[in-house]
Structure formats: C-alpha cells, structure tokens
Design a protein around this motif. Sequence first.
Motif, mmCIF file in Angstrom:
data_model
loop_
_atom_site.group_PDB
_atom_site.id
_atom_site.type_symbol
_atom_site.label_atom_id
_atom_site.label_comp_id
_atom_site.label_asym_id
_atom_site.label_seq_id
_atom_site.Cartn_x
_atom_site.Cartn_y
_atom_site.Cartn_z
ATOM 1 N N THR A 45 0.648 -0.579 -0.014
ATOM 2 C CA THR A 45 0.275 -0.203 -0.055
ATOM 3 C C THR A 45 0.246 1.298 -0.057
ATOM 4 O O THR A 45 0.587 2.523 -0.447
ATOM 5 N N TRP A 46 2.338 1.123 0.155
ATOM 6 C CA TRP A 46 2.776 1.844 0.455
ATOM 7 C C TRP A 46 3.967 2.459 -1.189
ATOM 8 O O TRP A 46 3.907 4.021 -0.866
ATOM 9 N N THR B 252 -5.978 -3.682 -1.999
ATOM 10 C CA THR B 252 -4.976 -3.653 -3.273
ATOM 11 C C THR B 252 -5.290 -4.398 -4.302
ATOM 12 O O THR B 252 -5.374 -3.584 -5.736
ATOM 13 N N LYS C 276 -2.112 8.011 -1.245
ATOM 14 C CA LYS C 276 -2.487 6.529 0.396
ATOM 15 C C LYS C 276 -3.455 6.883 0.866
ATOM 16 O O LYS C 276 -4.619 7.617 1.049
ATOM 17 N N TRP C 277 -3.796 5.846 1.045
ATOM 18 C CA TRP C 277 -5.019 5.292 1.744
ATOM 19 C C TRP C 277 -5.080 5.587 3.223
ATOM 20 O O TRP C 277 -3.939 5.553 3.438
ATOM 21 N N LYS D 156 0.063 3.754 -5.459
ATOM 22 C CA LYS D 156 -0.378 5.208 -5.087
ATOM 23 C C LYS D 156 -0.540 6.011 -6.362
ATOM 24 O O LYS D 156 -1.419 6.604 -6.312
ATOM 25 N N ASP E 262 4.856 3.635 -4.244
ATOM 26 C CA ASP E 262 4.212 4.162 -5.541
ATOM 27 C C ASP E 262 3.693 4.018 -6.760
ATOM 28 O O ASP E 262 2.855 5.521 -7.061
ATOM 29 N N THR F 80 -6.095 12.836 3.628
ATOM 30 C CA THR F 80 -4.633 11.909 3.427
ATOM 31 C C THR F 80 -4.631 11.042 1.916
ATOM 32 O O THR F 80 -3.668 11.510 1.871
#
Length: 364
Positions: free
Chosen positions: A28-29, A243, A236-237, A34, A31, A230
């Motif tokens: 999730t982090w 995902t 980013k959630w 995102k 790039d 956010t």
Amino acid sequence: MNTYKLLTPGPLTTTATVKEAMMIDHCTWDDDYKRITQDIRKDLLGFAHVSETEYTTILMQGSGSFGVESVISTVIPKDGCLLLLSNGAYGERIYKMCCYHHIDCMHMRFAYDEIPDPIKVEEVLKINPQITHIAMIHSETTSGILNDIASIGKLSHQYKKIMIVDAMSSFGAIDIKMKEWYINFLISSANKCIQGVPGFSFIIANRDKLKHCKDQARTLSLDLYDQWVTMEKDGKWRYTSPTHVVLAFSKAIQELKEEGGVYARHQRYQHNMNLLIQNFEQLGFTLYVDKANQGPIIATFLYPEGKNFDFHEMYQYIKACGYAIYPGKLTDKETFRIGVIGEIYEEDIQKLTKIMKEYMERKG
C-alpha cells in the motif's frame, strides 16, 4: 471456477482480464500503487464530466453502503436536516443510517413503482427552511426504477440545499452530468457498472462543500473528510486498502474506455434490457415498473398469476443451466429480478429466455 454467469445488479460477471489483474500483490505504500489510486480518482471525475479544480474523488474501503454512510455521517452537521426521498429498500437504508447517527431526517416515502415527484418535493422545501441537504437514489435496484435526479438537483440549487445522490447502480452506465444537475456528492461502488469486483466504494464530491465537513464525522473509519485529506497528498489510503480490488478496478476502467465509454456501455445494457423485457413479455411475464420509468440495470417481474410457480425451484433450474438471477425485494407483491449489467450480451439474454421457456413448459 463457477460455471454460471450473474444476472444481478452487482457483484456481476467480470472479464477474465479483470480477474487476472488481481494476481499481482502490491504494497500500500508503493509509489506505483499510489499512482494507480490517483489515476482512478482522475478517471472517475472524467466520467462525471467535472474538473479536478472543482471536484475530487475519495475512495472508501467497504461496500457501497459504507460509502453512502461515510457521506451521510460526515457531510450533514449536527444542526443539519436531511430531506430523504425514497422509493425502495436502499432509500430506507439511508433512513436507518440517519437513525443510527441521530441525524434529523424528513423522510418522503413514495411507492416502489413511483418516481419522487418534484412538485411534491418543492412543496416540502417551501415550508421547511430547516432542511439543509437532500438525498435520493438514482437507480433503485429494489425495483429497477430510474429516478429523476436532474429535476431534484435543480430544486436543490434553487433552494440552496446540498444534493447527495446514491448512484450505486447507475454510474458508469448512465451519463450523469454532475455539475449541470447540481449534485454535490455522488456515491458508487467498484463492483457495479464499471465492472470491477467488490471491495471499495467511491465518492465524487464538490471540493467547496467537502471543505466544510472538517470535524463533522460521526465515525473514525468512515470520516470522509479525513480520508480525502490523506488521499489528496499522494494517493495513500488512511487505512489498509483492498489492493487487489483496486488493481481490478483500474483494469475495468481501461476496458470501459476501450468499449467506448459510458455511452457505449449504456447502449449495450439498454439493448440487453429491451430484449429481456420483450422476450419475457412474450413468455407471459409482467414488469413491476412502468416502462417509462424502467432503468437499463435490473428488471423486476411479477410472478405469473395462476401458474405453478416456485422461485427457489426456478432459480436452481436456471443456475444449473448457467445463470443466476435475483429474488424480489418488495413487500407488497411477489416478484423476481433479472440484471443485465456486467459481461452480459444479447446471446446471454436469448439463452436465458430459452431456459425460462423450457422451465415454464416443464411446469405446465
């Protein structure tokens, strides 16, 4: 692998390529991930005919109801009053949300086969200045009726109310001119007409109206404003996002564009619906909703009078032949429902007609 197609209003039958998109794991982090989120947000604005300077998209974990509740519980302040127009189970669900969150709600109920009347709505607006927001369903899948959100949107603008539309089963298949119709908040879901899979909902919001929602949320997880702040930074959630569902949705958006966009998808769905109604009327079935108000998403048919008819038995017969349909969701009459969205084409409608004809002949 299941051996049948879904003739439902969502979840629905997806393409093999949408399913394949979920074979990749993402952090999730990351790039790249995102960036996919940000691309989805921009694409959805394009489908709604609105600009990124005036509107924004917020993705929210959970089903469509999570998205609706995030709007209802965040957008309406403690001293606000919602005018809710309902003609089906999903309007009733919004009323239940208001009750849970102690939101002042004036509930105008219409018959399940009746479109909310703008004249009656205006009469209520004239004598109730305390109303701050209006909410309604666009495609009410309880019956298949398609409500007139444009007329109510104009009233919301005329009387300076904030307009909320549940477009769960219409967005992506019915052209919605969000700004022109004065819609401030529109909610839909990944597993509907864009033909993704279940896992998140999305909200398209007027930026100015959303900015006034800071510190208004009644829940933590469904805080629409905080989710937006956010997500706006870099995609980013706030909390763990689905995902694989996001990847499937990104692929589904690509396939919607390749099909020809919202207009082309609407044409396919409408053709499916027209053919379904024509064929089933020839088999002796009657629509619950007047044809003038029938949407292109799902149709509700009355049980045939004087026939040896059992829905569960019919459902199992149809499923064994390759399709799954829906039971009715009405309280006043016995009905069943058939959806025509997803990877469904004319040949599927013809096959279903043949299956139903065979079943009715077997039952005499």
